[in-house]
Design a protein around this motif. Structure first.
Motif, mmCIF file in Angstrom:
data_model
loop_
_atom_site.group_PDB
_atom_site.id
_atom_site.type_symbol
_atom_site.label_atom_id
_atom_site.label_comp_id
_atom_site.label_asym_id
_atom_site.label_seq_id
_atom_site.Cartn_x
_atom_site.Cartn_y
_atom_site.Cartn_z
ATOM 1 N N GLY A 1 -12.591 -3.458 7.667
ATOM 2 C CA GLY A 1 -11.911 -4.000 6.479
ATOM 3 C C GLY A 1 -12.637 -3.717 5.181
ATOM 4 O O GLY A 1 -12.023 -3.636 4.122
ATOM 5 N N ASN B 1 -8.217 -15.381 13.056
ATOM 6 C CA ASN B 1 -7.809 -14.961 11.726
ATOM 7 C C ASN B 1 -7.879 -16.154 10.795
ATOM 8 O O ASN B 1 -7.621 -17.293 11.210
ATOM 9 C CB ASN B 1 -6.378 -14.392 11.753
ATOM 10 C CG ASN B 1 -6.035 -13.671 10.460
ATOM 11 O OD1 ASN B 1 -6.844 -12.876 9.960
ATOM 12 N ND2 ASN B 1 -4.873 -13.936 9.911
ATOM 13 N N LEU B 2 -8.235 -15.895 9.536
ATOM 14 C CA LEU B 2 -8.307 -16.973 8.538
ATOM 15 C C LEU B 2 -6.964 -17.705 8.471
ATOM 16 O O LEU B 2 -6.927 -18.915 8.283
ATOM 17 C CB LEU B 2 -8.671 -16.378 7.169
ATOM 18 C CG LEU B 2 -8.828 -17.377 6.031
ATOM 19 C CD1 LEU B 2 -10.058 -18.271 6.270
ATOM 20 C CD2 LEU B 2 -8.963 -16.659 4.689
ATOM 21 N N HIS B 3 -5.880 -16.931 8.582
ATOM 22 C CA HIS B 3 -4.536 -17.522 8.570
ATOM 23 C C HIS B 3 -4.004 -17.452 10.003
ATOM 24 O O HIS B 3 -3.444 -16.425 10.406
ATOM 25 C CB HIS B 3 -3.635 -16.749 7.599
ATOM 26 C CG HIS B 3 -4.261 -16.568 6.253
ATOM 27 N ND1 HIS B 3 -4.818 -15.380 5.832
ATOM 28 C CD2 HIS B 3 -4.454 -17.463 5.258
ATOM 29 C CE1 HIS B 3 -5.324 -15.545 4.613
ATOM 30 N NE2 HIS B 3 -5.107 -16.788 4.236
ATOM 31 N N ASP C 1 -13.937 -1.810 2.429
ATOM 32 C CA ASP C 1 -13.786 -0.470 1.867
ATOM 33 C C ASP C 1 -13.878 -0.494 0.345
ATOM 34 O O ASP C 1 -13.395 0.401 -0.330
ATOM 35 C CB ASP C 1 -12.436 0.132 2.314
ATOM 36 C CG ASP C 1 -11.255 -0.737 1.914
ATOM 37 O OD1 ASP C 1 -11.473 -1.834 1.360
ATOM 38 O OD2 ASP C 1 -10.103 -0.321 2.154
ATOM 39 N N GLY D 1 -13.360 4.609 5.699
ATOM 40 C CA GLY D 1 -12.130 5.360 5.411
ATOM 41 C C GLY D 1 -12.374 6.490 4.431
ATOM 42 O O GLY D 1 -12.594 6.252 3.245
ATOM 43 N N LYS E 1 -16.645 -6.457 -0.895
ATOM 44 C CA LYS E 1 -16.035 -6.972 0.334
ATOM 45 C C LYS E 1 -17.112 -7.122 1.425
ATOM 46 O O LYS E 1 -18.109 -6.379 1.416
ATOM 47 C CB LYS E 1 -14.953 -6.017 0.846
ATOM 48 C CG LYS E 1 -13.604 -6.155 0.137
ATOM 49 C CD LYS E 1 -12.580 -5.310 0.868
ATOM 50 C CE LYS E 1 -11.236 -5.317 0.195
ATOM 51 N NZ LYS E 1 -10.320 -4.352 0.819
ATOM 52 N N MET F 1 -17.700 -13.493 7.707
ATOM 53 C CA MET F 1 -17.056 -14.454 8.612
ATOM 54 C C MET F 1 -17.904 -14.609 9.873
ATOM 55 O O MET F 1 -18.248 -15.710 10.263
ATOM 56 C CB MET F 1 -15.645 -13.950 8.980
ATOM 57 C CG MET F 1 -14.721 -13.856 7.776
ATOM 58 S SD MET F 1 -13.199 -12.968 8.167
ATOM 59 C CE MET F 1 -13.787 -11.285 8.257
ATOM 60 N N THR G 1 -2.012 6.429 7.152
ATOM 61 C CA THR G 1 -3.235 5.690 6.807
ATOM 62 C C THR G 1 -3.584 4.692 7.911
ATOM 63 O O THR G 1 -4.741 4.573 8.329
ATOM 64 C CB THR G 1 -3.052 4.960 5.459
ATOM 65 O OG1 THR G 1 -2.851 5.939 4.448
ATOM 66 C CG2 THR G 1 -4.279 4.119 5.114
ATOM 67 N N GLY H 1 -8.853 -10.643 12.241
ATOM 68 C CA GLY H 1 -7.854 -10.089 11.328
ATOM 69 C C GLY H 1 -6.538 -9.895 12.048
ATOM 70 O O GLY H 1 -6.515 -9.567 13.252
ATOM 71 N N ALA H 2 -5.448 -10.129 11.336
ATOM 72 C CA ALA H 2 -4.129 -10.030 11.970
ATOM 73 C C ALA H 2 -3.085 -9.549 10.964
ATOM 74 O O ALA H 2 -1.921 -9.922 11.048
ATOM 75 C CB ALA H 2 -3.741 -11.390 12.554
ATOM 76 N N GLY H 3 -3.532 -8.727 10.007
ATOM 77 C CA GLY H 3 -2.607 -8.215 8.998
ATOM 78 C C GLY H 3 -1.946 -6.915 9.450
ATOM 79 O O GLY H 3 -1.882 -6.609 10.646
ATOM 80 N N ILE I 1 -10.854 -6.438 10.681
ATOM 81 C CA ILE I 1 -9.976 -5.690 9.763
ATOM 82 C C ILE I 1 -9.264 -6.709 8.876
ATOM 83 O O ILE I 1 -8.122 -7.106 9.131
ATOM 84 C CB ILE I 1 -9.014 -4.742 10.535
ATOM 85 C CG1 ILE I 1 -8.123 -3.923 9.589
ATOM 86 C CG2 ILE I 1 -8.211 -5.458 11.612
ATOM 87 C CD1 ILE I 1 -8.764 -2.718 9.010
ATOM 88 N N THR I 2 -10.010 -7.168 7.857
ATOM 89 C CA THR I 2 -9.508 -8.202 6.943
ATOM 90 C C THR I 2 -9.815 -7.799 5.501
ATOM 91 O O THR I 2 -10.501 -6.818 5.257
ATOM 92 C CB THR I 2 -10.212 -9.549 7.196
ATOM 93 O OG1 THR I 2 -11.576 -9.427 6.744
ATOM 94 C CG2 THR I 2 -10.203 -9.952 8.659
ATOM 95 N N HIS J 1 0.866 -1.188 0.000
ATOM 96 C CA HIS J 1 0.000 0.000 0.000
ATOM 97 C C HIS J 1 0.897 1.232 0.000
ATOM 98 O O HIS J 1 1.724 1.390 0.898
ATOM 99 C CB HIS J 1 -0.900 0.033 1.237
ATOM 100 C CG HIS J 1 -1.889 -1.086 1.247
ATOM 101 N ND1 HIS J 1 -3.123 -0.984 0.652
ATOM 102 C CD2 HIS J 1 -1.829 -2.320 1.771
ATOM 103 C CE1 HIS J 1 -3.787 -2.115 0.798
ATOM 104 N NE2 HIS J 1 -3.013 -2.945 1.483
#
Ligand code: NAD
Length: 321
Positions: free
Chosen positions: A220, A159-161, A222, A294, A226, A204, A107, A134-136, A197-198, A83
């Motif tokens: 998440g 988180n998905l991952h 935006d 945002g 989504k 989910m 941001t 979310g964990a990004g 925040i994914t 980004h």
């Protein structure tokens, strides 16, 4: 013209500075003294990049400008963040470019400030458990900002991952709080405040997993298409947002609106709660949901704060332009 490079931002601007700046501009948006202009976002047909800009004018704060940038997925192979964004501020009296400000860290800080503001005004005062979905990159900023708003006693995360959850665990450790990775049933059953925040395009969290009294900050979503939470959650909640026009087109609300589950007129701008023209949460059992899409004015507000701080600390680079 003033330049505040990306490399200076971390040493200049605190989360508290961003919180104040975003809180102020949300209030101005609600009293109609600040306006966002239509967003442009395009696939440029080069480097798989998505490029665009968000712009607006805050008549009270005299912030006029835009944030330009977007998503360059191949940057990761170049040692750069995917980004990329830069804020340009203009003198509203003359149109001259006043400042160019690195927008990457700002941001993350302004997005975290938005959900933190929603927690300040909408979460129950006795909230004790924070749930993170979310964990990004953004998630750690979200977590830190949220922890400043209520005396949370523990954090649960999904988180998905799952391997990425260690990032949240590290922040929790720094803050001296226990962290536990849980499934979404437990997250919904235990959390008083939930932040999502994914980059998800499918819901989910289900309505059956959210209990009465929860505050959700859905951050998440935006972009059109989504989605992070079931639209039925919005139907059951009092829905707040940064800007209604964005919420119904690119925010979490888009799906509930499309399915006729909520009405656009029922969505409240958080600025109205900040201004005291809307009561916000009206009972301990109410589910409140902040649809944080945002807006450009957030970027202009935090970039303006960065310019003032850079000038005050003597680190602004001034060039003739
Ligand atoms: P990131 O790429 O660092 O992390 C992505 C996160 O989403 C990770 O937790 C990942 O596990 C998860 N994820 C990826 N694909 C998924 C899927 N199909 N289903 C569920 N989860 C999935 O991204 P980031 O920088 O942390 O940004 C996260 C999201 O926040 C993005 O969608 C971004 O557009 C959005 N965002 C919103 C704002 C705002 O103002 N509302 C600002 C910045 C970013």
């Amino acid at each position: 013209m003033i330049i505040v490079p990306e490399t200076e931002i971390a040493g200049l601007v605190t989360p508290a500075d961003c919180f104040r700046a975003v809180e102020g501009v949300f209030a101005s948006m609600a009293d109609k003294s600040a306006h966002n202009f239509p967003v442009v976002r395009e696939a440029i047909g080069h480097a798989d990049a998505l490029y665009g800009f968000k712009s607006g004018f805050d008549r009270k704060g005299l912030a006029l400008g835009l944030k330009a940038g977007g998503f360059w997925p191949n940057n990761v192979h170049k040692g750069l963040t995917n980004h990329q964004s830069t804020v340009f501020l203009f003198d509203p009296d003359t149109g001259k470019c006043r400042a160019v400000v690195g927008g990457n860290l700002l941001t993350a800080l302004r997005t975290a400030a938005a959900s933190a503001i929603s927690i300040k005004y909408l979460a129950r005062k006795d909230a004790k458990v924070l749930g993170m979905i979310g964990a990004g990159h953004q998630a750690t900023f979200q977590l830190r900002a949220a922890l400043a708003q209520r005396p949370f006693e523990r954090i649960v995360g999904w988180n998905l991952h799952p391997d990425m959850l260690s990032r949240l665990e590290e922040v929790a450790k720094e803050e001296g709080l226990p962290f536990e990775a849980v499934d979404l049933d437990r997250l919904g059953a235990e959390a008083d405040v939930i932040i999502s925040i994914t980059s998800s395009f499918a819901p989910m969290l289900k309505a059956s997993q959210v209990r009465a009294g929860t505050h959700l900050a859905c951050m998440g979503t935006d972009t059109k298409g989504k989605q992070e939470v079931e639209a039925e959650i919005l139907a059951a909640a009092a829905v707040f947002t940064d800007e209604v026009a964005q919420a119904v087109t690119i925010g979490e609300s888009q799906h509930a609106i499309e399915r006729g589950l909520i009405r656009e007129e029922a969505i409240v701008e958080i600025g109205a709660v900040i201004n005291g023209t809307h009561p916000g949460r009206t009972s301990a059992d109410q589910i409140t949901l902040f649809d944080g899409t945002g807006v450009g004015l957030q970027d202009l507000a935090v970039a303006s704060a960065a310019v003032e701080l850079a000038l005050a600390k003597g680190v602004a680079i001034e060039v003739d332009f």
